[in-house]
Design an enzyme around this catalytic site. Sequence first.
Site, PDB file in Angstrom:
ATOM      1  N   LYS A  96     -29.892  46.114 -38.274  1.00 26.25           N
ATOM      2  CA  LYS A  96     -29.318  47.415 -38.731  1.00 26.25           C
ATOM      3  C   LYS A  96     -28.401  47.552 -37.114  1.00 26.25           C
ATOM      4  CE  LYS A  96     -31.730  51.643 -37.650  1.00 26.25           C
ATOM      5  NZ  LYS A  96     -31.068  52.519 -36.573  1.00 26.25           N
TER       6      LYS A  96
ATOM      7  N   HIS B  15     -39.797  40.278 -28.296  1.00 27.44           N
ATOM      8  CA  HIS B  15     -38.406  39.358 -27.992  1.00 27.44           C
ATOM      9  C   HIS B  15     -38.485  39.359 -26.862  1.00 27.44           C
ATOM     10  CE1 HIS B  15     -35.894  39.207 -31.865  1.00 27.44           C
ATOM     11  NE2 HIS B  15     -35.044  39.220 -31.006  1.00 27.44           N
TER      12      HIS B  15
END
Lengths: 182, 280
Positions: free
Chosen positions: A104, A39
């Site tokens: 999550k 990322h």
Amino acid sequence: MGLEKHIVAPLSKEEVQNLKAGDYVYITGVIYTARDAAHKRMYEALQKGEEIPFSLKNNVIYYMGPSPAREGQIIGSAGPTTSSRMDKYTPLLLDTGLLGMIGKGYRSQSVIESIIKNKAVYFVATGGAGALLSKCIKKSKVIAYEDLGTEAIHELYVENFPVIVAIDSNGNNLYENTDIIS
Amino acid sequence: MRVINTGEIVSNIKEMCIEANYKLASDVSTRIMDAYKNETSDLGKLILGQLCENMNIAENEQIPICQDTGMTIVFVKIGQDVHIEGGSLEEAINEGIRQGYKEGFLRKSVVSDPIIRKNTMDNTPGVIHYEIVAGDFIEITVVPKGFGSENMSRIYMLKPSDGVEGIKEAVLKTVKLAGPNACPPIVVGVGIGGSFEKCALLAKKALTRNLDEPSNFPHIRKLEEELLEEINKLGIGPGGFGGKITALGVKIETYPTHIAGLPVAVNICCHVNRHITRIL
């Protein structure tokens, strides 16, 4: 619990808008893995106006770094990692065309706002069920950032990969509204 | 004086790293299966069912229970009548980790520098805690610790006047903050007393205790029971989607402390609470 649905990845905008927080969704198709280090690299490249390793348009990123495959296995254990560590980078990725994320846990307010703005969706898979989830991954190959080891970007082909819609394109958030499931 | 060769330490650490990542100790797996039976929320039950199936697949098909096979925490108790030969103990422990993570197909999740962040590609170094004890044995506990839950752990330097209520508040606050991020149902390790660093170590040690063995101190045992009940009343539930099972167990370790202080550390572990002990 919400409805049980089957969708295809890359996603279609119309389909994403039909998904509601609490829906139990099976994804089939091509998705990409990226976690912290990947990322950071993609974010920095986009900021500089550089190319990134795959087109984000209508695609799904799975926040996951697998364990190594044994001989004869497609991939090792392959469950989701905590999404909030990607929050800093996510709005820019959504603005660039990313349509879905699988992880999550909680998302930041700025990510939720960006999900609404871009009509995107945030799915969660069951944390700590990496062996089970790996069975839904039928193909896996590293397509970029190989030097990052497990954090390299993998292109995955998944079949009936089970996820729950945690934040839908209208910003409904399953974590804030557990009434949806009772 | 007993002599133990580092080769024995290497092979044991290697085997322990592998074993811990493919099969949970029965106290933990039994509680997950019990949670599946007892959970009443539909989504919670579904998630716990997945976790039971996941444990079976991991063991039968040799896929690690969780892809985060952890940073390797190693507790070593060294009997003072033991002489270690065959090179450096620390190198032997790291070699055991290196071999275990390679041969066990475990994920390499360690970066060599917290700021530069380059993966060491062999999961070394481990985090090693030594303790010198009486006797002529070495006891090794290997704890592959996942960071989804590690990140949600906290330390509080409370005042003595905060008392038991303050401790409970600190634990509950940490569990609420962790929410879905720490992969509930969780195991909660609490360290109370000592100093800033000592209480953190106690909390980590608490996570290595058998869930079926309560504290030997009656007042601590009571606190463990009360905290488990209060945590489960929070309703975070499996996966954080609501339900009555948020924690599988609460374990507390204590140590004497200073007249001015009440340090409390809360180390959260996900349901994949891996630890394994061997005595050489």
